[in-house]
Scaffold this motif. Sequence first.
Motif, PDB file in Angstrom:
ATOM      1  N   VAL A   1       0.813  -1.217   0.000  1.00 56.40           N
ATOM      2  CA  VAL A   1       0.000   0.000   0.000  1.00 56.40           C
ATOM      3  C   VAL A   1       0.852   1.275   0.000  1.00 56.40           C
ATOM      4  CG1 VAL A   1      -2.114  -0.968   1.017  1.00 56.40           C
ATOM      5  CG2 VAL A   1      -0.323  -0.105   2.523  1.00 56.40           C
ATOM      6  N   ALA A   2       2.147   1.130   0.265  1.00 57.19           N
ATOM      7  CA  ALA A   2       3.021   2.305   0.291  1.00 57.19           C
ATOM      8  C   ALA A   2       3.706   2.546  -1.056  1.00 57.19           C
ATOM      9  CB  ALA A   2       4.068   2.159   1.392  1.00 57.19           C
ATOM     10  N   CYS A   3       4.180   1.470  -1.733  1.00 56.72           N
ATOM     11  CA  CYS A   3       4.954   1.671  -2.975  1.00 56.72           C
ATOM     12  C   CYS A   3       4.344   0.979  -4.186  1.00 56.72           C
ATOM     13  CB  CYS A   3       6.391   1.194  -2.776  1.00 56.72           C
ATOM     14  SG  CYS A   3       6.540  -0.606  -2.692  1.00 56.72           S
ATOM     15  N   SER A   4       3.263   0.210  -3.980  1.00 54.61           N
ATOM     16  CA  SER A   4       2.559  -0.503  -5.054  1.00 54.61           C
ATOM     17  C   SER A   4       3.335  -1.654  -5.680  1.00 54.61           C
ATOM     18  CB  SER A   4       2.092   0.458  -6.164  1.00 54.61           C
ATOM     19  OG  SER A   4       1.267   1.442  -5.627  1.00 54.61           O
TER      20      SER A   4
ATOM     21  N   LEU B   1       3.735   6.548  15.466  1.00 52.91           N
ATOM     22  CA  LEU B   1       4.501   5.473  14.831  1.00 52.91           C
ATOM     23  C   LEU B   1       5.468   6.055  13.808  1.00 52.91           C
ATOM     24  CD1 LEU B   1       5.036   2.448  14.332  1.00 52.91           C
ATOM     25  CD2 LEU B   1       3.028   2.406  12.830  1.00 52.91           C
ATOM     26  N   PHE B   2       4.973   6.997  12.980  1.00 47.70           N
ATOM     27  CA  PHE B   2       5.800   7.582  11.915  1.00 47.70           C
ATOM     28  C   PHE B   2       5.830   9.106  11.999  1.00 47.70           C
ATOM     29  CE2 PHE B   2       3.792   3.851   9.703  1.00 47.70           C
ATOM     30  CZ  PHE B   2       4.934   3.074   9.588  1.00 47.70           C
ATOM     31  N   LYS B   3       6.824   9.676  11.357  1.00 49.26           N
ATOM     32  CA  LYS B   3       6.853  11.104  11.051  1.00 49.26           C
ATOM     33  C   LYS B   3       6.145  11.266   9.709  1.00 49.26           C
ATOM     34  CE  LYS B   3       9.161  13.897  13.825  1.00 49.26           C
ATOM     35  NZ  LYS B   3       8.502  15.157  14.240  1.00 49.26           N
TER      36      LYS B   3
ATOM     37  N   SER C   1       4.994  11.092   0.659  1.00 45.84           N
ATOM     38  CA  SER C   1       5.863  10.024   1.158  1.00 45.84           C
ATOM     39  C   SER C   1       5.073   8.717   1.234  1.00 45.84           C
ATOM     40  CB  SER C   1       6.358  10.382   2.557  1.00 45.84           C
ATOM     41  OG  SER C   1       5.255  10.349   3.458  1.00 45.84           O
ATOM     42  N   ARG C   2       5.800   7.634   1.525  1.00 46.02           N
ATOM     43  CA  ARG C   2       5.133   6.332   1.680  1.00 46.02           C
ATOM     44  C   ARG C   2       4.114   6.378   2.824  1.00 46.02           C
ATOM     45  NH1 ARG C   2       9.892   2.290  -0.092  1.00 46.02           N
ATOM     46  NH2 ARG C   2      11.445   3.905  -0.372  1.00 46.02           N
ATOM     47  N   VAL C   3       4.443   7.158   3.868  1.00 42.96           N
ATOM     48  CA  VAL C   3       3.520   7.281   5.007  1.00 42.96           C
ATOM     49  C   VAL C   3       2.199   7.908   4.543  1.00 42.96           C
ATOM     50  CG1 VAL C   3       3.151   8.358   7.265  1.00 42.96           C
ATOM     51  CG2 VAL C   3       5.402   7.433   6.697  1.00 42.96           C
ATOM     52  N   GLN C   4       2.304   8.903   3.675  1.00 41.66           N
ATOM     53  CA  GLN C   4       1.078   9.532   3.168  1.00 41.66           C
ATOM     54  C   GLN C   4       0.263   8.554   2.321  1.00 41.66           C
ATOM     55  OE1 GLN C   4       1.311  13.009   0.548  1.00 41.66           O
ATOM     56  NE2 GLN C   4      -0.630  13.731   1.354  1.00 41.66           N
ATOM     57  N   TYR C   5       0.926   7.719   1.504  1.00 37.92           N
ATOM     58  CA  TYR C   5       0.201   6.751   0.675  1.00 37.92           C
ATOM     59  C   TYR C   5      -0.533   5.727   1.545  1.00 37.92           C
ATOM     60  CZ  TYR C   5       3.023   8.789  -3.050  1.00 37.92           C
ATOM     61  OH  TYR C   5       3.616   9.668  -3.910  1.00 37.92           O
ATOM     62  N   ILE C   6       0.127   5.324   2.613  1.00 36.29           N
ATOM     63  CA  ILE C   6      -0.494   4.362   3.530  1.00 36.29           C
ATOM     64  C   ILE C   6      -1.744   4.971   4.170  1.00 36.29           C
ATOM     65  CG2 ILE C   6      -0.181   3.333   5.824  1.00 36.29           C
ATOM     66  CD1 ILE C   6       2.486   2.405   5.026  1.00 36.29           C
ATOM     67  N   LEU C   7      -1.610   6.214   4.642  1.00 37.31           N
ATOM     68  CA  LEU C   7      -2.745   6.896   5.268  1.00 37.31           C
ATOM     69  C   LEU C   7      -3.867   7.114   4.263  1.00 37.31           C
ATOM     70  CD1 LEU C   7      -0.733   9.415   7.432  1.00 37.31           C
ATOM     71  CD2 LEU C   7      -2.306   7.702   8.330  1.00 37.31           C
TER      72      LEU C   7
ATOM     73  N   ALA D   1      -1.649   8.081  21.202  1.00 38.37           N
ATOM     74  CA  ALA D   1      -0.959   7.305  20.168  1.00 38.37           C
ATOM     75  C   ALA D   1      -1.545   7.681  18.822  1.00 38.37           C
ATOM     76  CB  ALA D   1      -1.132   5.811  20.417  1.00 38.37           C
ATOM     77  N   CYS D   2      -0.681   7.822  17.824  1.00 38.74           N
ATOM     78  CA  CYS D   2      -1.167   8.111  16.481  1.00 38.74           C
ATOM     79  C   CYS D   2      -0.294   7.409  15.453  1.00 38.74           C
ATOM     80  CB  CYS D   2      -1.202   9.623  16.224  1.00 38.74           C
ATOM     81  SG  CYS D   2       0.393  10.427  16.339  1.00 38.74           S
ATOM     82  N   ILE D   3      -0.829   7.303  14.235  1.00 38.54           N
ATOM     83  CA  ILE D   3      -0.062   6.654  13.170  1.00 38.54           C
ATOM     84  C   ILE D   3       1.071   7.573  12.737  1.00 38.54           C
ATOM     85  CG2 ILE D   3      -0.140   5.707  10.813  1.00 38.54           C
ATOM     86  CD1 ILE D   3      -3.132   5.040  11.365  1.00 38.54           C
ATOM     87  N   ALA D   4       0.744   8.847  12.561  1.00 34.16           N
ATOM     88  CA  ALA D   4       1.783   9.778  12.117  1.00 34.16           C
ATOM     89  C   ALA D   4       1.653  11.147  12.772  1.00 34.16           C
ATOM     90  CB  ALA D   4       1.731   9.935  10.605  1.00 34.16           C
ATOM     91  N   GLU D   5       2.815  11.749  13.013  1.00 32.92           N
ATOM     92  CA  GLU D   5       2.867  13.106  13.554  1.00 32.92           C
ATOM     93  C   GLU D   5       3.304  14.032  12.435  1.00 32.92           C
ATOM     94  OE1 GLU D   5       6.158  13.803  16.119  1.00 32.92           O
ATOM     95  OE2 GLU D   5       5.466  15.787  16.720  1.00 32.92           O
TER      96      GLU D   5
END
Length: 232
Positions: A23-26, A73-75, A80-86, A227-231
Amino acid sequence: MANSLFTELFSDFVSLFFPNCCVACSDSLAKGEELVCTNCMLEMPQTSHHKEINSELQVRLSNRFEVAHAAALFKFAKSSRVQYILHALKYKNRPEVGVMLGKVLGQKIVDACIMKPDIIIPIPLHPSRKRKRGYNQSAKFAEGLSVKLNIPFSDTIIARLVKTETQTKKNKLNRWQNVSEVFHVKDPLTVKGKRILLVDDVVTTGATIEACAHILKQNGCAEINIACIAEA
Ligand SMILES: [Zn+2]
């Protein structure tokens, strides 16, 4: 045995036509990888908040309200890959991504042994938004955390009465006055005297989480952890 072999062969056959993609890089996922490939997991900017007494996020949120511990969990970074996951979690009907990430952070929290909450409460969505999406993405993250921390989570303790996030635009005083108009604790007894782990998908300004924390305090909770997935 023959049965499980058949299942495995069948699953390999299916994945030829419907490849399981990260889900991050396909890229296609290798056998044993789930949702996010190993490479992305290693490349994404994971924080070490879970093992810090005064994490950067905790210090930042402490300017707004009293918070015992806070871990992302992430910055977050744009494109970024974090944004694609979200994005997959919020807009592509992939609730399982939230559960998986909750388990990842949950295991870290268990191993670090700093945060010891009694109950997990996700930031609620307004009912109309939840209906549209089909699930509350923060509740899915809470579900994964709950599995690893071995404590309950509840998506029904707090209700969201206002859909828009207009309170982020208001000044601090107005925001505090408006808290009871935005969120409502439906079941105060489950909150009283409890150490709460309040969870959100992304923490940006912290205004929404502050509003929820404030109303939980008003209802007599003992402690707020975040707790959050990303800050961001
Ligand atoms: Zn990947």
